[in-house]
Write a protein that holds these residues in place. Structure first.
Motif, PDB file in Angstrom:
ATOM      1  N   LEU A 246      -1.045  20.295  -2.189  1.00  0.00           N
ATOM      2  CA  LEU A 246      -1.871  21.509  -2.210  1.00  0.00           C
ATOM      3  C   LEU A 246      -1.915  22.154  -0.825  1.00  0.00           C
ATOM      4  N   THR A 247      -2.082  21.322   0.204  1.00  0.00           N
ATOM      5  CA  THR A 247      -2.156  21.900   1.557  1.00  0.00           C
ATOM      6  C   THR A 247      -0.806  22.476   1.986  1.00  0.00           C
ATOM      7  N   ALA A 248       0.286  21.965   1.399  1.00  0.00           N
ATOM      8  CA  ALA A 248       1.620  22.486   1.734  1.00  0.00           C
ATOM      9  C   ALA A 248       1.948  23.756   0.940  1.00  0.00           C
TER      10      ALA A 248
ATOM     11  N   ASN B 158       0.881   2.803   9.121  1.00  0.00           N
ATOM     12  CA  ASN B 158       0.188   3.045  10.405  1.00  0.00           C
ATOM     13  C   ASN B 158       0.336   4.485  10.901  1.00  0.00           C
ATOM     14  N   HIS B 159       1.066   5.328  10.142  1.00  0.00           N
ATOM     15  CA  HIS B 159       1.194   6.749  10.530  1.00  0.00           C
ATOM     16  C   HIS B 159       0.463   7.683   9.570  1.00  0.00           C
ATOM     17  N   TRP B 160      -0.221   7.145   8.587  1.00  0.00           N
ATOM     18  CA  TRP B 160      -0.935   8.002   7.636  1.00  0.00           C
ATOM     19  C   TRP B 160      -2.060   8.767   8.351  1.00  0.00           C
ATOM     20  N   GLY B 161      -2.373   9.936   7.781  1.00  0.00           N
ATOM     21  CA  GLY B 161      -3.554  10.682   8.215  1.00  0.00           C
ATOM     22  C   GLY B 161      -3.382  11.452   9.512  1.00  0.00           C
ATOM     23  N   GLN B 162      -2.137  11.664   9.951  1.00  0.00           N
ATOM     24  CA  GLN B 162      -1.896  12.430  11.191  1.00  0.00           C
ATOM     25  C   GLN B 162      -1.155  13.737  10.909  1.00  0.00           C
ATOM     26  N   GLY B 163      -1.076  14.106   9.635  1.00  0.00           N
ATOM     27  CA  GLY B 163      -0.395  15.359   9.292  1.00  0.00           C
ATOM     28  C   GLY B 163       1.121  15.278   9.344  1.00  0.00           C
ATOM     29  N   LEU B 164       1.658  14.063   9.440  1.00  0.00           N
ATOM     30  CA  LEU B 164       3.111  13.951   9.624  1.00  0.00           C
ATOM     31  C   LEU B 164       3.896  14.301   8.359  1.00  0.00           C
ATOM     32  N   MET B 165       3.420  13.843   7.191  1.00  0.00           N
ATOM     33  CA  MET B 165       4.211  14.159   5.992  1.00  0.00           C
ATOM     34  C   MET B 165       4.067  15.635   5.634  1.00  0.00           C
ATOM     35  N   LYS B 166       2.918  16.212   5.916  1.00  0.00           N
ATOM     36  CA  LYS B 166       2.786  17.661   5.689  1.00  0.00           C
ATOM     37  C   LYS B 166       3.805  18.397   6.564  1.00  0.00           C
ATOM     38  N   GLU B 167       3.931  17.953   7.801  1.00  0.00           N
ATOM     39  CA  GLU B 167       4.911  18.569   8.714  1.00  0.00           C
ATOM     40  C   GLU B 167       6.333  18.414   8.153  1.00  0.00           C
TER      41      GLU B 167
ATOM     42  N   ALA C  72       7.210  18.433  -7.625  1.00  0.00           N
ATOM     43  CA  ALA C  72       6.898  17.038  -7.324  1.00  0.00           C
ATOM     44  C   ALA C  72       6.014  16.505  -8.440  1.00  0.00           C
ATOM     45  N   GLU C  73       6.252  15.266  -8.804  1.00  0.00           N
ATOM     46  CA  GLU C  73       5.424  14.577  -9.803  1.00  0.00           C
ATOM     47  C   GLU C  73       4.564  13.553  -9.078  1.00  0.00           C
ATOM     48  N   VAL C  74       3.286  13.528  -9.373  1.00  0.00           N
ATOM     49  CA  VAL C  74       2.378  12.628  -8.657  1.00  0.00           C
ATOM     50  C   VAL C  74       1.406  11.984  -9.637  1.00  0.00           C
TER      51      VAL C  74
ATOM     52  N   ARG D 103       0.845  -1.208   0.000  1.00  0.00           N
ATOM     53  CA  ARG D 103       0.000   0.000   0.000  1.00  0.00           C
ATOM     54  C   ARG D 103       0.877   1.253   0.000  1.00  0.00           C
ATOM     55  N   VAL D 104       2.074   1.144   0.584  1.00  0.00           N
ATOM     56  CA  VAL D 104       3.004   2.288   0.600  1.00  0.00           C
ATOM     57  C   VAL D 104       3.708   2.430  -0.751  1.00  0.00           C
ATOM     58  N   THR D 105       4.100   1.317  -1.350  1.00  0.00           N
ATOM     59  CA  THR D 105       4.883   1.392  -2.600  1.00  0.00           C
ATOM     60  C   THR D 105       4.009   1.450  -3.858  1.00  0.00           C
TER      61      THR D 105
ATOM     62  N   ALA E 107      -4.476  10.275  -4.400  1.00  0.00           N
ATOM     63  CA  ALA E 107      -5.224  11.401  -3.812  1.00  0.00           C
ATOM     64  C   ALA E 107      -4.514  11.975  -2.594  1.00  0.00           C
ATOM     65  N   ALA E 108      -3.915  11.124  -1.771  1.00  0.00           N
ATOM     66  CA  ALA E 108      -3.274  11.613  -0.540  1.00  0.00           C
ATOM     67  C   ALA E 108      -2.106  12.532  -0.873  1.00  0.00           C
ATOM     68  N   SER E 109      -1.302  12.134  -1.856  1.00  0.00           N
ATOM     69  CA  SER E 109      -0.126  12.940  -2.197  1.00  0.00           C
ATOM     70  C   SER E 109      -0.537  14.244  -2.883  1.00  0.00           C
ATOM     71  N   CYS E 110      -1.544  14.178  -3.762  1.00  0.00           N
ATOM     72  CA  CYS E 110      -2.028  15.401  -4.425  1.00  0.00           C
ATOM     73  C   CYS E 110      -2.535  16.392  -3.387  1.00  0.00           C
TER      74      CYS E 110
ATOM     75  N   ALA F 158       7.606   8.930   1.407  1.00  0.00           N
ATOM     76  CA  ALA F 158       6.769   7.773   1.769  1.00  0.00           C
ATOM     77  C   ALA F 158       6.737   7.661   3.286  1.00  0.00           C
ATOM     78  N   LEU F 159       5.570   7.258   3.793  1.00  0.00           N
ATOM     79  CA  LEU F 159       5.365   7.168   5.243  1.00  0.00           C
ATOM     80  C   LEU F 159       4.795   5.791   5.577  1.00  0.00           C
ATOM     81  N   ALA F 160       5.221   5.236   6.705  1.00  0.00           N
ATOM     82  CA  ALA F 160       4.690   3.936   7.153  1.00  0.00           C
ATOM     83  C   ALA F 160       3.162   4.003   7.237  1.00  0.00           C
TER      84      ALA F 160
HETATM   85  C1  COA Z   1       1.203  10.506   0.536  1.00  0.00           C
HETATM   86  C2  COA Z   1       1.512  10.292   2.018  1.00  0.00           C
HETATM   87  C3  COA Z   1       2.980  10.573   2.263  1.00  0.00           C
HETATM   88  C4  COA Z   1       0.657  11.275   2.848  1.00  0.00           C
HETATM   89  O1  COA Z   1       1.157  11.277   4.183  1.00  0.00           O
HETATM   90  P1  COA Z   1       0.226  11.658   5.432  1.00  0.00           P
HETATM   91  O2  COA Z   1       1.137  11.982   6.576  1.00  0.00           O
HETATM   92  O3  COA Z   1      -0.808  10.612   5.635  1.00  0.00           O
HETATM   93  O4  COA Z   1      -0.481  12.986   4.922  1.00  0.00           O
HETATM   94  P2  COA Z   1      -0.977  14.138   5.886  1.00  0.00           P
HETATM   95  O5  COA Z   1      -1.658  13.494   7.076  1.00  0.00           O
HETATM   96  O6  COA Z   1       0.163  15.061   6.153  1.00  0.00           O
HETATM   97  O7  COA Z   1      -2.113  14.830   5.037  1.00  0.00           O
HETATM   98  C5  COA Z   1      -1.884  15.950   4.229  1.00  0.00           C
HETATM   99  C6  COA Z   1      -3.205  16.329   3.569  1.00  0.00           C
HETATM  100  O8  COA Z   1      -3.615  15.284   2.692  1.00  0.00           O
HETATM  101  C7  COA Z   1      -4.910  14.793   3.078  1.00  0.00           C
HETATM  102  N1  COA Z   1      -4.933  13.359   2.879  1.00  0.00           N
HETATM  103  C8  COA Z   1      -4.183  12.432   3.514  1.00  0.00           C
HETATM  104  N2  COA Z   1      -4.522  11.207   3.064  1.00  0.00           N
HETATM  105  C9  COA Z   1      -5.517  11.397   2.143  1.00  0.00           C
HETATM  106  C10 COA Z   1      -6.250  10.514   1.311  1.00  0.00           C
HETATM  107  N3  COA Z   1      -6.055   9.185   1.344  1.00  0.00           N
HETATM  108  N4  COA Z   1      -7.143  11.046   0.465  1.00  0.00           N
HETATM  109  C11 COA Z   1      -7.360  12.380   0.414  1.00  0.00           C
HETATM  110  N5  COA Z   1      -6.679  13.277   1.182  1.00  0.00           N
HETATM  111  C12 COA Z   1      -5.772  12.759   2.028  1.00  0.00           C
HETATM  112  C13 COA Z   1      -5.050  15.169   4.528  1.00  0.00           C
HETATM  113  O9  COA Z   1      -6.401  15.262   4.929  1.00  0.00           O
HETATM  114  C14 COA Z   1      -4.333  16.509   4.555  1.00  0.00           C
HETATM  115  O10 COA Z   1      -5.165  17.523   4.019  1.00  0.00           O
HETATM  116  P3  COA Z   1      -5.931  18.563   4.996  1.00  0.00           P
HETATM  117  O11 COA Z   1      -4.826  19.271   5.751  1.00  0.00           O
HETATM  118  O12 COA Z   1      -6.683  19.433   4.058  1.00  0.00           O
HETATM  119  O13 COA Z   1      -6.785  17.729   5.898  1.00  0.00           O
HETATM  120  C15 COA Z   1       1.180   8.846   2.471  1.00  0.00           C
HETATM  121  O14 COA Z   1      -0.152   8.570   2.119  1.00  0.00           O
HETATM  122  C16 COA Z   1       2.095   7.812   1.837  1.00  0.00           C
HETATM  123  O15 COA Z   1       3.185   7.532   2.345  1.00  0.00           O
HETATM  124  N6  COA Z   1       1.658   7.215   0.702  1.00  0.00           N
HETATM  125  C17 COA Z   1       2.452   6.166   0.056  1.00  0.00           C
HETATM  126  C18 COA Z   1       3.718   6.712  -0.609  1.00  0.00           C
HETATM  127  C19 COA Z   1       3.379   7.708  -1.705  1.00  0.00           C
HETATM  128  O16 COA Z   1       2.418   7.535  -2.437  1.00  0.00           O
HETATM  129  N7  COA Z   1       4.219   8.744  -1.811  1.00  0.00           N
HETATM  130  C20 COA Z   1       4.036   9.818  -2.764  1.00  0.00           C
HETATM  131  C21 COA Z   1       4.504   9.467  -4.109  1.00  0.00           C
HETATM  132  S1  COA Z   1       4.258  10.867  -5.209  1.00  0.00           S
END
Ligand code: COA
Length: 191
Positions: A148-150, A105-114, A134-136, A35-37, A141-144, A101-103
């Motif tokens: 934007l939030t950053a 079990n740590h997703w969704g806590q704002g850690l990568m934004k930090e 960055a290319e995505v 799920r991470v890769t 959806a999480a990375s996009c 990339a983030l483990a």
């Molecule tokens: C992408 C990734 C690093 C995000 O890390 P994260 O710490 O969970 O993200 P954050 O908690 O900092 O969230 C940042 C924003 O994204 C949003 N977000 C997080 N996961 C989301 C999801 N699955 N769908 C939609 N938005 C999401 C958060 O709500 C937050 O926005 P907000 O401030 O408006 O609420 C993590 O999902 C990951 O490691 N993915 C696998 C590796 C990867 O795809 N890397 C990027 C390759 S381009």
């Protein structure tokens, strides 16, 4: 000038520092999860040998002077919970690219934004970088959303830019300029 040395970057919950061979056991937990890769340019690690091969590639990148592989260390227990790559450094244009990339079990806590905030602040400040990109994959959806939030802007969609496992896919290009970053800071907006 090669990529400037980075000793450590601090954020409230994380320390970011260059990767070490001793991090590979923790990183196997991160990159061993498909799920991470899913959107990364390598398959999930099956073993520490996969990690060693990855580390050799990252060390070669560092030696080429075009990048630096950092890890995210969680402050409470010093566990390595993620990676952040600064790469494609172009000195003439003061530009670099991010990958992360983030483990799971740590997703969704704002850690990568930090982490991205802290790295951008360091890059636009001490390193005097002018543009970060960055290319995505648009399906990521999480990375996009993270970019934007950053404070990054979506600058375009490059059609069928990459091929993986025989399938071509689009990539969204996100960019942030030093002037965007400073303007956002002054306005109290992202980050
Ligand atoms: C992408 C990734 C690093 C995000 O890390 P994260 O710490 O969970 O993200 P954050 O908690 O900092 O969230 C940042 C924003 O994204 C949003 N977000 C997080 N996961 C989301 C999801 N699955 N769908 C939609 N938005 C999401 C958060 O709500 C937050 O926005 P907000 O401030 O408006 O609420 C993590 O999902 C990951 O490691 N993915 C696998 C590796 C990867 O795809 N890397 C990027 C390759 S381009």
């Amino acid at each position: 000038m090669p990529f400037p040395a980075i000793v450590r970057i601090e954020s409230p919950r994380l320390t970011l520092r260059p990767v070490l061979a001793s991090d590979l056991a923790d990183l196997l937990e991160v990159n061993g999860d498909p799920r991470v890769t899913r959107f990364l340019p390598y398959p999930a690690w099956q073993s520490l040998e996969d990690g060693s091969a990855w580390l050799s590639r990252m060390e070669a990148l560092g030696a080429s002077g075009t990048g630096r592989q950092l890890v995210l260390v969680a402050k409470p227990d010093s566990k390595v919970i993620g990676t952040l790559l600064m790469f494609r450094f172009d000195e003439a244009s003061s530009r670099l690219e991010l990958g992360y990339a983030l483990a799971r079990n740590h997703w969704g806590q704002g850690l990568m934004k930090e982490a991205v905030d802290a790295v951008c602040s360091h890059a636009f400040g001490e390193l005097n970088i002018r543009r970060i990109e960055a290319e995505v994959n648009p399906a990521n959806a999480a990375s996009c959303r993270l970019l934007l939030t950053a404070g990054f802007a979506l600058e375009g969609n490059l059609r069928q830019r990459w091929v993986a496992n025989g399938v071509a896919y689009d990539t969204c290009i996100y960019g942030c300029l030093a002037e965007d970053w400073r303007r956002n800071r002054r306005a109290g907006g992202p980050p």
